[in-house]
Design an enzyme around this catalytic site. Structure first.
Site, PDB file in Angstrom:
ATOM      1  N   CYS A  44      50.037  48.830  46.914  1.00 27.61           N
ATOM      2  CA  CYS A  44      49.565  48.552  45.592  1.00 27.61           C
ATOM      3  C   CYS A  44      50.358  48.801  44.500  1.00 27.61           C
ATOM      4  O   CYS A  44      50.151  47.854  43.731  1.00 27.61           O
ATOM      5  CB  CYS A  44      48.129  49.478  45.660  1.00 27.61           C
ATOM      6  SG  CYS A  44      47.390  49.473  43.968  1.00 27.61           S
ATOM      7  N   CYS A  49      48.913  44.987  44.115  1.00 31.47           N
ATOM      8  CA  CYS A  49      47.963  45.125  42.899  1.00 31.47           C
ATOM      9  C   CYS A  49      48.499  45.449  41.492  1.00 31.47           C
ATOM     10  O   CYS A  49      48.150  44.449  40.529  1.00 31.47           O
ATOM     11  CB  CYS A  49      46.908  46.220  43.096  1.00 31.47           C
ATOM     12  SG  CYS A  49      46.448  46.355  45.066  1.00 31.47           S
ATOM     13  N   LYS A  52      51.201  42.773  40.615  1.00 34.36           N
ATOM     14  CA  LYS A  52      50.574  41.565  40.454  1.00 34.36           C
ATOM     15  C   LYS A  52      49.626  41.215  39.258  1.00 34.36           C
ATOM     16  O   LYS A  52      49.557  40.348  38.723  1.00 34.36           O
ATOM     17  CB  LYS A  52      49.618  41.353  41.549  1.00 34.36           C
ATOM     18  CG  LYS A  52      48.934  40.248  41.880  1.00 34.36           C
ATOM     19  CD  LYS A  52      47.650  39.982  41.361  1.00 34.36           C
ATOM     20  CE  LYS A  52      46.636  41.320  41.659  1.00 34.36           C
ATOM     21  NZ  LYS A  52      45.942  41.080  43.009  1.00 34.36           N
ATOM     22  N   TYR A 179      43.890  35.478  49.144  1.00 33.85           N
ATOM     23  CA  TYR A 179      43.893  36.158  47.826  1.00 33.85           C
ATOM     24  C   TYR A 179      45.263  35.774  47.310  1.00 33.85           C
ATOM     25  O   TYR A 179      45.586  35.515  46.120  1.00 33.85           O
ATOM     26  CB  TYR A 179      43.914  37.542  48.010  1.00 33.85           C
ATOM     27  CG  TYR A 179      42.575  38.270  48.174  1.00 33.85           C
ATOM     28  CD1 TYR A 179      41.788  38.845  47.413  1.00 33.85           C
ATOM     29  CD2 TYR A 179      41.820  38.319  49.467  1.00 33.85           C
ATOM     30  CE1 TYR A 179      40.549  39.507  47.375  1.00 33.85           C
ATOM     31  CE2 TYR A 179      40.517  38.681  49.643  1.00 33.85           C
ATOM     32  CZ  TYR A 179      39.910  39.593  48.720  1.00 33.85           C
ATOM     33  OH  TYR A 179      38.786  40.128  48.876  1.00 33.85           O
ATOM     34  N   GLU A 183      46.274  33.758  44.173  1.00 33.16           N
ATOM     35  CA  GLU A 183      46.731  34.480  42.863  1.00 33.16           C
ATOM     36  C   GLU A 183      48.226  34.055  42.332  1.00 33.16           C
ATOM     37  O   GLU A 183      48.354  33.971  41.052  1.00 33.16           O
ATOM     38  CB  GLU A 183      46.754  35.778  42.956  1.00 33.16           C
ATOM     39  CG  GLU A 183      45.113  36.495  43.123  1.00 33.16           C
ATOM     40  CD  GLU A 183      44.913  38.110  43.373  1.00 33.16           C
ATOM     41  OE1 GLU A 183      44.052  38.628  43.401  1.00 33.16           O
ATOM     42  OE2 GLU A 183      46.334  38.624  43.823  1.00 33.16           O
ATOM     43  N   HIS A 436      23.743  39.829  24.402  1.00 32.38           N
ATOM     44  CA  HIS A 436      24.078  38.510  23.886  1.00 32.38           C
ATOM     45  C   HIS A 436      25.014  38.532  22.558  1.00 32.38           C
ATOM     46  O   HIS A 436      24.759  39.417  21.845  1.00 32.38           O
ATOM     47  CB  HIS A 436      22.667  37.784  23.327  1.00 32.38           C
ATOM     48  CG  HIS A 436      22.768  36.495  22.793  1.00 32.38           C
ATOM     49  ND1 HIS A 436      22.957  35.422  23.595  1.00 32.38           N
ATOM     50  CD2 HIS A 436      22.606  35.922  21.559  1.00 32.38           C
ATOM     51  CE1 HIS A 436      23.111  34.145  23.041  1.00 32.38           C
ATOM     52  NE2 HIS A 436      22.776  34.499  21.721  1.00 32.38           N
ATOM     53  N   GLU A 441      25.365  37.584  30.559  1.00 29.99           N
ATOM     54  CA  GLU A 441      24.014  37.410  30.333  1.00 29.99           C
ATOM     55  C   GLU A 441      23.079  36.466  31.291  1.00 29.99           C
ATOM     56  O   GLU A 441      22.045  36.492  31.408  1.00 29.99           O
ATOM     57  CB  GLU A 441      23.544  37.291  28.878  1.00 29.99           C
ATOM     58  CG  GLU A 441      23.691  35.973  28.130  1.00 29.99           C
ATOM     59  CD  GLU A 441      23.375  35.499  26.873  1.00 29.99           C
ATOM     60  OE1 GLU A 441      22.400  36.021  26.493  1.00 29.99           O
ATOM     61  OE2 GLU A 441      24.460  35.219  26.146  1.00 29.99           O
TER      62      GLU A 441
HETATM   63  P1  NDP Z   1      44.502  36.684  53.434  1.00 32.59           P
HETATM   64  O1  NDP Z   1      44.075  37.006  54.785  1.00 32.59           O
HETATM   65  O2  NDP Z   1      43.549  36.551  52.364  1.00 32.59           O
HETATM   66  O3  NDP Z   1      44.690  34.859  53.447  1.00 32.59           O
HETATM   67  C1  NDP Z   1      45.912  34.694  54.452  1.00 32.59           C
HETATM   68  C2  NDP Z   1      45.867  32.993  54.178  1.00 32.59           C
HETATM   69  O4  NDP Z   1      47.114  32.670  55.218  1.00 32.59           O
HETATM   70  C3  NDP Z   1      44.684  32.402  54.765  1.00 32.59           C
HETATM   71  O5  NDP Z   1      44.460  31.531  53.752  1.00 32.59           O
HETATM   72  C4  NDP Z   1      45.025  31.811  56.188  1.00 32.59           C
HETATM   73  O6  NDP Z   1      44.439  30.758  56.534  1.00 32.59           O
HETATM   74  C5  NDP Z   1      46.450  31.547  56.039  1.00 32.59           C
HETATM   75  N1  NDP Z   1      47.293  31.552  57.243  1.00 32.59           N
HETATM   76  C6  NDP Z   1      47.205  32.762  58.133  1.00 32.59           C
HETATM   77  N2  NDP Z   1      47.906  32.399  59.156  1.00 32.59           N
HETATM   78  C7  NDP Z   1      48.691  31.183  58.847  1.00 32.59           C
HETATM   79  C8  NDP Z   1      49.572  30.419  59.652  1.00 32.59           C
HETATM   80  N3  NDP Z   1      49.990  30.886  60.951  1.00 32.59           N
HETATM   81  N4  NDP Z   1      50.023  29.278  59.100  1.00 32.59           N
HETATM   82  C9  NDP Z   1      49.479  28.780  57.673  1.00 32.59           C
HETATM   83  N5  NDP Z   1      48.649  29.641  57.076  1.00 32.59           N
HETATM   84  C10 NDP Z   1      48.134  30.603  57.748  1.00 32.59           C
HETATM   85  O7  NDP Z   1      45.467  37.278  53.186  1.00 32.59           O
HETATM   86  P2  NDP Z   1      46.594  37.509  51.936  1.00 32.59           P
HETATM   87  O8  NDP Z   1      47.961  37.476  52.569  1.00 32.59           O
HETATM   88  O9  NDP Z   1      46.278  36.655  50.953  1.00 32.59           O
HETATM   89  O10 NDP Z   1      46.137  38.929  51.713  1.00 32.59           O
HETATM   90  C11 NDP Z   1      46.163  39.864  52.407  1.00 32.59           C
HETATM   91  C12 NDP Z   1      45.210  40.899  52.135  1.00 32.59           C
HETATM   92  O11 NDP Z   1      45.620  41.493  50.983  1.00 32.59           O
HETATM   93  C13 NDP Z   1      43.795  40.363  51.700  1.00 32.59           C
HETATM   94  O12 NDP Z   1      42.790  39.827  52.948  1.00 32.59           O
HETATM   95  C14 NDP Z   1      43.122  41.209  50.925  1.00 32.59           C
HETATM   96  O13 NDP Z   1      42.213  42.060  51.546  1.00 32.59           O
HETATM   97  C15 NDP Z   1      44.279  41.813  50.428  1.00 32.59           C
HETATM   98  N6  NDP Z   1      44.414  41.604  48.799  1.00 32.59           N
HETATM   99  C16 NDP Z   1      43.498  41.676  47.885  1.00 32.59           C
HETATM  100  C17 NDP Z   1      43.746  41.330  46.771  1.00 32.59           C
HETATM  101  C18 NDP Z   1      42.543  41.615  45.686  1.00 32.59           C
HETATM  102  O14 NDP Z   1      41.647  42.530  46.026  1.00 32.59           O
HETATM  103  N7  NDP Z   1      42.616  40.954  44.490  1.00 32.59           N
HETATM  104  C19 NDP Z   1      44.946  40.507  46.341  1.00 32.59           C
HETATM  105  C20 NDP Z   1      45.921  40.539  47.202  1.00 32.59           C
HETATM  106  C21 NDP Z   1      45.621  40.973  48.475  1.00 32.59           C
HETATM  107  P3  NDP Z   1      42.906  30.642  57.093  1.00 32.59           P
HETATM  108  O15 NDP Z   1      41.892  30.841  56.107  1.00 32.59           O
HETATM  109  O16 NDP Z   1      42.837  29.100  57.809  1.00 32.59           O
HETATM  110  O17 NDP Z   1      42.813  31.758  58.274  1.00 32.59           O
END
Ligand code: NDP
Length: 453
Positions: A44, A49, A52, A179, A183, A436, A441
């Site tokens: 984080c 976080c 980022k 995410y 982002e 407002h 709102e």
């Molecule tokens: P996520 O799980 O959110 O997303 C992973 C993405 O990668 C999905 O779109 C998934 O596709 C895709 N994917 C997974 N495996 C493959 C593969 N083998 N080939 C191609 N695409 C693939 O993970 P992130 O890495 O974005 O983030 C990790 C975690 O960190 C999040 O789940 C979240 O909990 C946390 N996070 C939170 C944030 C916030 O609160 N703002 C910011 C950043 C991270 P599919 O959908 O098809 O499975």
């Protein structure tokens, strides 16, 4: 005299480990040691976080400066100085890391700057060879980016490296639709990089409300990001001028930087957990009960390493609950049921509770939704639209979900989450007098459902 060096030994100085050790030691008087192999603060603070969000802020200025002109300001922008921003960012992270160390030391926690592994249910070994006996062990080692095994995968960066780039690329490919991918697409786009995002599924941000996902994707495309769904990378090839991504749609495109954000895996490899009786899940995550206790009574785990809900505030609450349970004589369970979160895209997506799709599966619902051009950017001549949406149970009238796509949606959803967590009904929202003129709102002025399902 106790034959233990510590009451608690925490492995991992991230959000979960730091909170657990601070409460166990500072509030409940336990003798606590903590080992961190990298920098204090964990994902984080050091590579997630915090940096980022600072990059999100940095990337929002071009739009803000454009708008400033419409508001009568004479603005001259001479470009973005990445090295200067990065230097300030690094200094800020150094400051935060120091603050974390000071807080822990003041709470009486002994910090070991070393990798620690488990030897048995009550023993840890540090990388310098030192062996320590402890009554309880808390594993809070977090996770790391996962990159699928494709030819050329070593050419790709992950979010870990994005904060240390020597310079910004001209053309970037972001792979993934979650995410982090979404982002970073927005961040890079805001900083002036030409961004293409490949996602293997039909729409980015799977799991969020469909209408909200669509709204974010449309806004991203409008800001110049090529969001290419149903597309994955087959292989990456290094060329004289960049990296070529050969994709499933038959295309070959060259980029200067390829970033993978295809999920994260728990850090359990080589920790010494095998053979101790700690159960691991399919992706290596530590399986724990409601009290974050593993199958071995003296070993607990919190945060991303348990693969429950991978969010910093969740790790913090799990760590706190663990300390109160084990050292405070107050068994505490953190409820993972209703967790608000925000995706810091541009615009942001704030979400709490069920999506329309998930709620509909559960029971009959009413959907209240509105999309409109907010005053601030409409005045500046921008076409941007924001979205506010409430999902309401027909039977109980309770608001089951709230989804906001708007600037500062993260701030708004935090407050909506309080009301929804308390069980607010649609009528409670309606009774609330509007503030407002604001965007939020609209949450208390939506009179008629757009759908009954
Ligand atoms: P996520 O799980 O959110 O997303 C992973 C993405 O990668 C999905 O779109 C998934 O596709 C895709 N994917 C997974 N495996 C493959 C593969 N083998 N080939 C191609 N695409 C693939 O993970 P992130 O890495 O974005 O983030 C990790 C975690 O960190 C999040 O789940 C979240 O909990 C946390 N996070 C939170 C944030 C916030 O609160 N703002 C910011 C950043 C991270 P599919 O959908 O098809 O499975």
């Amino acid at each position: 005299m106790s034959d233990f060096d510590y009451d608690l030994f925490v492995i991992g100085g991230g959000s979960g480990g730091v909170r657990a050790s601070r409460i166990a030691s500072g509030e409940h008087g336990a003798k606590v040691g903590l080992a961190e192999e990298s920098r204090m603060g964990g994902t984080c603070v050091i590579r997630g976080c915090v940096p980022k969000k600072l990059m999100v802020f940095a990337s929002g200025f071009p739009e803000a400066m454009e708008d400033a002109r419409s508001y009568g300001w004479d603005v001259t922008v001479r470009g973005f100085d990445w090295p200067r921003f990065r230097t300030t960012l690094e200094a800020d992270l150094d400051r935060l890391e120091k603050a974390y160390r000071t807080t822990l030391t003041n709470a009486g926690v002994t910090i070991h700057d070393a990798r620690a592994t488990l030897v048995d249910a009550h023993t840890v070994r540090l990388a310098d060879g030192q062996t320590l006996r402890t009554r309880h062990i808390l594993v809070a080692t977090g996770g790391r980016p996962f990159v699928p095994e494709i030819p050329g995968a070593e050419l790709a960066l992950t979010s870990n490296e994005m904060f240390h780039l020597p310079s910004l690329p001209k053309r970037a490919l972001v792979v993934g639709g979650g995410y982090i991918a979404s982002e970073f697409s927005c961040i890079l786009n805001g900083l002036g990089v030409e961004v293409c995002q490949y996602y293997r599924g039909a729409q980015i941000l799977r799991g969020f409300d469909d209408e909200a996902r669509g709204h974010v994707a449309t806004a991203m495309a409008a800001s110049g990001i090529t969001v290419q769904c149903s597309t994955d990378v087959l292989r990456l090839e290094k060329t004289e001028t960049g990296i070529v991504a050969v994709a499933t749609d038959g295309s070959s495109r060259e980029f200067d930087l390829v970033m993978y954000a295809t999920g994260r895996h728990p850090n359990t490899e080589g920790l010494g957990l095998q053979g101790l009786g700690v159960e691991l899940g399919r992706q290596g995550q530590i399986v724990v009960d409601r009290y974050s206790q593993t199958a071995v009574p003296s070993i607990f785990a919190v945060g991303d390493v348990t693969g429950r809900v991978n969010l910093t505030p969740v790790a913090i609450r799990e760590g706190h609950a663990f300390a109160d349970t084990v050292f405070g004589g107050k068994p505490t369970v953190f409820d993972h049921g209703l967790i608000a979160s925000a995706v810091f895209t541009r615009p942001e997506l704030g979400s709490v509770g069920l999506s329309e799709e998930a709620a509909r599966e559960q029971e009959p619902i009413e959907v209240y939704s509105t999309a409109f051009r907010p005053m601030k950017t409409a005045f500046a001549g921008r076409a941007d639209r924001v979205m506010m949406k409430l999902i309401v149970s027909q039977a109980t009238r309770k608001v089951m979900g709230c989804h906001i796509v708007a600037p500062e949606a993260g701030e708004m959803i935090q407050l909506a989450a309080i009301a929804i967590g308390m069980g607010a009904t649609k009528e409670d929202f309606d009774r609330t007098c509007a503030v407002h003129p604001t965007m939020a709102e609209e949450l208390v002025t939506m009179r008629k459902p757009v759908r009954i399902a």
